[in-house]
Design an enzyme around this catalytic site. Structure first.
Site, PDB file in Angstrom:
ATOM      1  N   PRO A  97       0.812  -1.220   0.000  1.00  0.00           N
ATOM      2  CA  PRO A  97       0.000   0.000   0.000  1.00  0.00           C
ATOM      3  C   PRO A  97       0.843   1.267   0.000  1.00  0.00           C
ATOM      4  CG  PRO A  97      -0.816  -1.561   1.637  1.00  0.00           C
ATOM      5  CD  PRO A  97       0.508  -2.084   1.161  1.00  0.00           C
ATOM      6  N   GLU A 124       0.843  -9.333   8.803  1.00  0.00           N
ATOM      7  CA  GLU A 124       0.781  -7.910   9.119  1.00  0.00           C
ATOM      8  C   GLU A 124       1.765  -7.086   8.304  1.00  0.00           C
ATOM      9  OE1 GLU A 124      -1.287  -4.972  11.127  1.00  0.00           O
ATOM     10  OE2 GLU A 124      -1.604  -7.146  11.092  1.00  0.00           O
ATOM     11  N   ARG A 162       0.374  -8.519 -21.636  1.00  0.00           N
ATOM     12  CA  ARG A 162      -0.497  -8.314 -22.794  1.00  0.00           C
ATOM     13  C   ARG A 162       0.041  -7.258 -23.747  1.00  0.00           C
ATOM     14  NH1 ARG A 162      -4.259  -4.566 -22.953  1.00  0.00           N
ATOM     15  NH2 ARG A 162      -5.819  -6.019 -23.766  1.00  0.00           N
ATOM     16  N   ASP A 177      -6.739   0.380 -25.951  1.00  0.00           N
ATOM     17  CA  ASP A 177      -7.026   0.241 -24.525  1.00  0.00           C
ATOM     18  C   ASP A 177      -7.266   1.597 -23.881  1.00  0.00           C
ATOM     19  OD1 ASP A 177      -6.752  -2.476 -24.522  1.00  0.00           O
ATOM     20  OD2 ASP A 177      -4.682  -2.486 -23.820  1.00  0.00           O
TER      21      ASP A 177
END
Length: 259
Positions: A97, A124, A162, A177
């Site tokens: 994060p 954790e 991709r 895209d």
């Protein structure tokens, strides 16, 4: 291109190696994915990879040593395989994060490289000393928390694979895209297929006209409308970068007046 995944759940790699576009490309040797379990780099009977955090608190923390030994083994293996060289080694990337949010431009940059060593955390977190010593980059998918880094790593890999030459059946698919420079970073336009009438809803007449210039103009207009409605921040980014034409601005102005 080769990705090496450090994970407690190596079986999760099958999702990319065996299925879909990425799976077919993996079978053709256009890219490879290797999974490394940190439990294989432990030295106790219980194959321990985690312990309680110093200072107390909930949860467990992944230990630095098994992860460090895994990185060292991977680097040696990549070097022996000729993927890396002594002067150019794969970056160690932690899914976290705290990382920079992954985006399409970053995926295109990765597609020009030789891959990475991806570290998937669990519990954790990971001992900060491993992060400080080994991790070159941290990457996030967004402001939310998952149970582990595996899903995030697979998403990252798929977004890169991709874009490799020969992976998609039609190379122009990637050029259309959402977020692609060919669309000035905007969202893609809506798509339709057979039948022409579905539950009383018809395909837009322009798409049936066979007039390529009109179709292209319609798709650009729809891309602008959709992006303005759902992601106006992308419109502002395109405008700031000088990516909007006079026709684009006229379309957006007409949209604002119609509200």
């Amino acid at each position: 291109m080769r990705f090496d995944l450090i994970t407690l759940f190596p079986d999760m790699c099958a999702a990319l190696r065996e299925h879909g576009v990425s799976g077919r490309a993996h079978q053709r040797g256009l890219w490879t994915l290797h999974a490394w379990n940190p439990r294989d780099f432990t030295h106790d009977a219980h194959r321990t990879v985690d312990d309680r955090p110093f200072g107390g608190g909930p949860g467990m923390v992944m230990m630095a040593e098994p992860l460090a030994l895994a990185v060292q083994a991977i680097r040696a293996d990549r070097l022996q395989a000729g993927v890396d060289s002594p002067d150019q080694v794969a970056p160690v990337v932690l899914l976290s994060p705290a990382g920079q949010v992954h985006h399409q431009a970053q995926a295109r940059g990765w597609a020009g490289g030789t891959g990475a060593i991806l570290v998937c955390g669990r519990y954790e977190g990971i001992d900060q000393r491993f992060i400080d010593h080994y991790v070159d980059q941290q990457v996030s998918l967004g402001d939310f928390v998952l149970s582990g880094g595996e899903l995030a790593a697979l998403v990252l890999i798929d977004s890169v694979v991709r874009l490799l030459p020969g992976v998609l059946h039609d190379a122009e698919s990637a050029e259309q895209d959402s977020f692609n420079p060919a669309l000035t970073g905007l969202l893609d336009s809506p798509h339709y297929t057979r039948p022409e009438v579905w539950r009383d809803q018809v395909v837009p007449e322009t798409l049936l006209s066979g007039h390529h210039a009109r179709i292209q103009a319609w798709r650009r207009q729809q891309s602008l409308h959709l992006t303005q409605a759902e992601r106006p921040d992308l419109v502002e980014q395109a405008r700031a970068a000088g990516g909007l034409s006079r026709q684009d601005e006229a379309c957006l102005d007409a949209l604002d007046k119609a509200r």
